[in-house]
Design an enzyme around this catalytic site. Structure first.
Site, PDB file in Angstrom:
ATOM      1  N   HIS A 145     -29.825 -65.648  15.660  1.00 31.42           N
ATOM      2  CA  HIS A 145     -29.640 -64.322  15.768  1.00 31.42           C
ATOM      3  C   HIS A 145     -29.317 -63.385  14.549  1.00 31.42           C
ATOM      4  CE1 HIS A 145     -25.224 -65.498  16.009  1.00 31.42           C
ATOM      5  NE2 HIS A 145     -25.096 -64.510  15.564  1.00 31.42           N
ATOM      6  N   ASP A 175     -30.204 -71.097  19.303  1.00 33.21           N
ATOM      7  CA  ASP A 175     -29.688 -70.197  18.244  1.00 33.21           C
ATOM      8  C   ASP A 175     -29.615 -70.637  16.936  1.00 33.21           C
ATOM      9  OD1 ASP A 175     -28.901 -67.857  17.535  1.00 33.21           O
ATOM     10  OD2 ASP A 175     -26.662 -68.110  17.977  1.00 33.21           O
ATOM     11  N   GLY A 252     -20.194 -62.218  10.947  1.00 35.60           N
ATOM     12  CA  GLY A 252     -20.742 -62.329   9.593  1.00 35.60           C
ATOM     13  C   GLY A 252     -20.455 -64.030   9.339  1.00 35.60           C
ATOM     14  N   SER A 254     -21.301 -66.271  11.351  1.00 37.63           N
ATOM     15  CA  SER A 254     -22.562 -66.916  12.357  1.00 37.63           C
ATOM     16  C   SER A 254     -23.423 -67.509  11.064  1.00 37.63           C
ATOM     17  CB  SER A 254     -23.132 -65.867  13.025  1.00 37.63           C
ATOM     18  OG  SER A 254     -22.229 -65.505  14.047  1.00 37.63           O
ATOM     19  N   GLY A 313     -43.230 -73.636  34.760  1.00 43.69           N
ATOM     20  CA  GLY A 313     -44.308 -72.485  35.235  1.00 43.69           C
ATOM     21  C   GLY A 313     -43.935 -71.913  36.449  1.00 43.69           C
ATOM     22  N   ILE A 314     -42.661 -71.396  36.546  1.00 47.14           N
ATOM     23  CA  ILE A 314     -42.160 -70.687  37.787  1.00 47.14           C
ATOM     24  C   ILE A 314     -41.327 -69.583  37.223  1.00 47.14           C
ATOM     25  CG2 ILE A 314     -41.897 -72.683  39.383  1.00 47.14           C
ATOM     26  CD1 ILE A 314     -38.951 -72.829  38.750  1.00 47.14           C
TER      27      ILE A 314
END
Length: 424
Positions: A145, A175, A252, A254, A313-314
């Site tokens: 992010h 992330d 910051g 992060s 695939g659903i």
């Protein structure tokens, strides 16, 4: 005659007693008054500002008796040089004309001659840590992010030197992201410790750039509050296991490292808990991605530039979002089933289609993991690798069934779907 004498004696003794009582009261009052006067004098004397010269009021700085090379200080020094600020630059539309009464126009007054160009400006700032130096290249791990949406990336080293950075790869589910920079000015790299070996109460340090690069290399100290807290991470709401700490983590921080007292990185700071309640605040609850998970993701990003995980695939919705009436009338579920995910669509030829799953099937278990919502299903699915088999438990028309999923299909999890209906 005897009675008269006795009465006289009684009156005499009564007088003596009364005189004694009065004398005692008077004496006590005098003593109390004197004591109050003495106390008042002492109080006035002790609180009055002394007169005279102020020359004796000077002081001096004494030798610092604190241990300047304590465990925390040494741990910080060993890693500080590897901690960086990460600058996310994005394009901003700007007009080349001058601002007139009716908006932007050209400098010569023509309204038809306006133009615009794209200029890169700082959109956000975060932190990162250099974990590898190889030849002329050095590698930085940070949060996805922090770099998301960037048109260009820059890294500010601990010595203040600013260098350009390339995005090697990113993963929204965990992330995490890896950057590549020039290693010329890199003097320190960090090493990873085993996050499985940490314990609650253990001292840790968080290093980063809270509120931006102006406060780069800020260090805060805390403890491990919990080593295995389950939260929804990334933009797709996947459940993940994180480290909880009370070391101060702010915007910051992060992407910066959470280190132990040996200077080893045991986690990458990712988020802090915030309250949705107006007027309240939450302090001392921050989270970091465990180092063992970080290393696994780094190695895959270095190898492939992305993380490839199994895909069913659903499209699906949480069972909790389906009314109880519909759970009975449409899904025909027994009352004992209250958690799971409802399949809303099955892609033709997908893993789920091959296994025989259909619309309105309710998945309650994958492998040995109970499925409570879409996040828990993804977390259970992502424990498998493409090519492996997994047993799925589901309900159809009120009856429990099992099937084997051959996880031959994959999906790049850097792309996400933020709609109400989750895709996988």
């Amino acid at each position: 005659m005897n009675r008269i004498k006795q009465a006289f004696k009684d009156r005499l003794w009564l007088g003596v007693i009364i005189v004694g009582l009065f004398a005692g009261l008077i004496g006590g009052g005098i003593a109390l008054g004197i004591n109050n006067l003495v106390q008042h004098h002492e109080e006035v004397t002790s609180t009055r500002v002394p007169a005279g010269s102020n020359k004796s009021g000077g002081t001096k700085v004494n030798k610092n008796k604190a241990d300047l090379n304590g465990e925390a200080s040494q741990a910080y020094k060993s890693v500080q040089g590897a901690v960086v600020s990460v600058i996310n630059k994005q394009k901003v539309q700007q007009s080349s004309g001058t601002l007139g009464i009716f908006g932007y126009g050209s400098s010569n007054g023509s309204n038809n001659d306006s133009s615009s160009d794209n200029k890169l400006e700082t959109a956000s700032e975060g932190s990162g840590v250099i974990y590898k130096k190889s030849g002329n290249s050095a590698y930085v791990v940070t949060n996805n992010h922090v770099v998301k949406g960037s048109n260009a990336l820059q890294v500010i080293l601990s010595n203040g030197k600013k260098v350009n950075a390339d995005l090697v790869g990113a993963d929204s589910a965990t992330d995490l992201a890896v950057l590549k920079i020039n290693a010329t000015n890199v003097k320190t790299v960090a090493s990873f410790g085993n996050s499985n070996s940490i314990v609650p109460g253990q001292d840790v340090l968080a290093i980063g750039s809270p509120m931006g690069s102006e406060y780069a290399n800020t260090v805060t100290k805390g403890i491990i509050s919990a080593k295995d807290r389950t939260l929804k991470a990334g933009t797709d709401g996947t459940l993940t296991s994180v480290i909880q700490t009370d070391a101060a983590i702010n915007s910051g921080n992060s992407g910066g490292p959470l280190i132990n007292m040996a200077g080893q990185v045991i986690g990458i700071n990712s988020m802090k808990l915030a309250s949705d309640t107006q007027g309240s605040s939450v302090e001392g609850i921050g989270f970091a991605i465990p180092s063992n998970e970080v290393v696994t993701i780094i190695n895959q990003l270095i190898k492939n530039g992305k993380i490839t995980r199994p895909s069913l695939g659903i499209s699906m919705v949480d069972l909790s979002n389906v009314t109880s009436d519909q759970q009975q009338s449409v899904l025909k579920l027994p009352t004992s089933v209250s958690k799971g995910v409802v399949i809303m669509d099955v892609n033709s030829g997908s893993v789920a289609d091959t296994a025989g799953l259909k619309k309105y099937d309710v998945i309650t278990k994958l492998g040995d993991t109970q499925v409570t919502d879409a996040g828990s299903l993804k977390a259970a699915l992502y424990k498998y690798k493409v090519g492996q088999n997994a047993k799925v438990t589901y309900y159809r028309d009120g009856q429990q069934h099992t099937a084997t999923l051959h996880l031959t299909k994959s999906a790049d999890t850097t792309s996400t779907d933020d709609s109400q209906q989750d895709n996988n």
